[in-house]
Design an enzyme around this catalytic site. Structure first.
Site, PDB file in Angstrom:
ATOM      1  CD  GLU A 211      -2.819   0.695   0.016  1.00 52.36           C
ATOM      2  OE1 GLU A 211      -3.421   1.430  -0.500  1.00 52.36           O
ATOM      3  OE2 GLU A 211      -3.321  -0.668   0.014  1.00 52.36           O
TER       4      GLU A 211
ATOM      5  CB  VAL B 193      -8.137   3.694   4.605  1.00 59.42           C
ATOM      6  CG1 VAL B 193      -6.746   4.267   5.342  1.00 59.42           C
ATOM      7  CG2 VAL B 193      -8.980   3.342   5.376  1.00 59.42           C
ATOM      8  CG  ASP B 194      -5.235   4.096  -0.656  1.00 58.32           C
ATOM      9  OD1 ASP B 194      -6.410   4.131  -1.211  1.00 58.32           O
ATOM     10  OD2 ASP B 194      -4.598   3.136  -1.213  1.00 58.32           O
ATOM     11  CB  ALA B 195      -9.634   7.593  -1.323  1.00 55.99           C
TER      12      ALA B 195
END
Lengths: 130, 101
Positions: A78, B65-67
């Site tokens: 990620e 979450v990472d958007a």
């Protein structure tokens, strides 16, 4: 093999995301011309390609037993994805003759496309499983 | 001289903004992934047979979450490294008629 199902589901989300990005690029191409459409496509790909690399790397080794290993791979992947998509975005804006607003629309559109694809898939799962 | 001072101010505020964009997005993502990973391990420990489903769910939630982090990191690095900073361009565009006229 339990990991295979997760792999398949993740790739299905990516497939739908790519379709939505291409749809958005076609809409902008029809509304504002070739340059805008290409910029949107490039902006979308700046998010989609790192996500593809992430899924390909993380889910290919996903097995039911190695949850902790999966988590470590997931978080490392990620972070790699975040950095790679930012670098791709900057390279596109800096070195290619693109329309900045369209690139941003493509980039943010790709993220929203991911949400839509995920929600569609989750919704279908809820319908299938009681 | 005054224009140079304004451009300098814009550059310094841009640096502060980039720091906030990168720092806050990293903080938010770190907290989000910490919670997410903890819950994932908890879920797998409780019901190992649900592991494939939990992996996909985790992938989906990680996307949520990472958007915002991705957007703010991209914008921050764009402001930092782009050859044409749009904020400085705006200042120069306003200053252009004043200097020529």
């Amino acid at each position: 093999m339990p990991g295979l199902t997760a792999n398949k589901e993740a790739f299905r989300i990516l497939y739908w995301q790519l379709l939505l990005i291409m749809g958005l690029a076609v809409v902008l191409f029809l509304l504002q011309g070739t340059r805008s459409g290409l910029s949107t496509l490039l902006g979308g790909l700046a998010y989609w390609l790192p996500t593809l690399a992430f899924v390909w790397r993380v889910f290919a080794r996903a097995t039911a037993r190695a949850a902790k290993q999966f988590l470590v791979l997931f978080i490392a992947g990620e972070m790699f994805k975040l950095v790679l998509s930012a670098i791709l975005f900057i390279c596109i804006v800096k070195y290619l003759p693109v329309n900045l607003l369209s690139v941003l629309i493509g980039f943010i559109g790709a993220i929203i496309a991911f949400w839509i694809a995920s929600l569609l898939l989750l919704g279908r799962h809820e319908e299938v499983s009681p | 001289m005054e224009i140079a001072s304004i451009v300098g101010q814009v550059q310094s505020f841009t640096a502060v903004a980039v720091g906030l964009l990168l720092g806050l997005s990293s903080l938010g993502t770190a907290i989000g992934f910490g919670v997410l990973g903890g819950k994932f391990l908890e879920g797998v420990a409780r019901q190992p047979e649900l592991s494939p489903m939990l992996m996909v769910r985790m992938f989906i939630v990680a996307g949520l979450v990472d958007a915002f982090a991705v957007i703010s990191i991209a914008m921050g690095l764009f402001l930092l490294f782009a050859s044409k900073n749009p904020l400085i361009n705006a200042v120069l565009a306003v200053a252009q008629p004043a200097t020529t006229g």
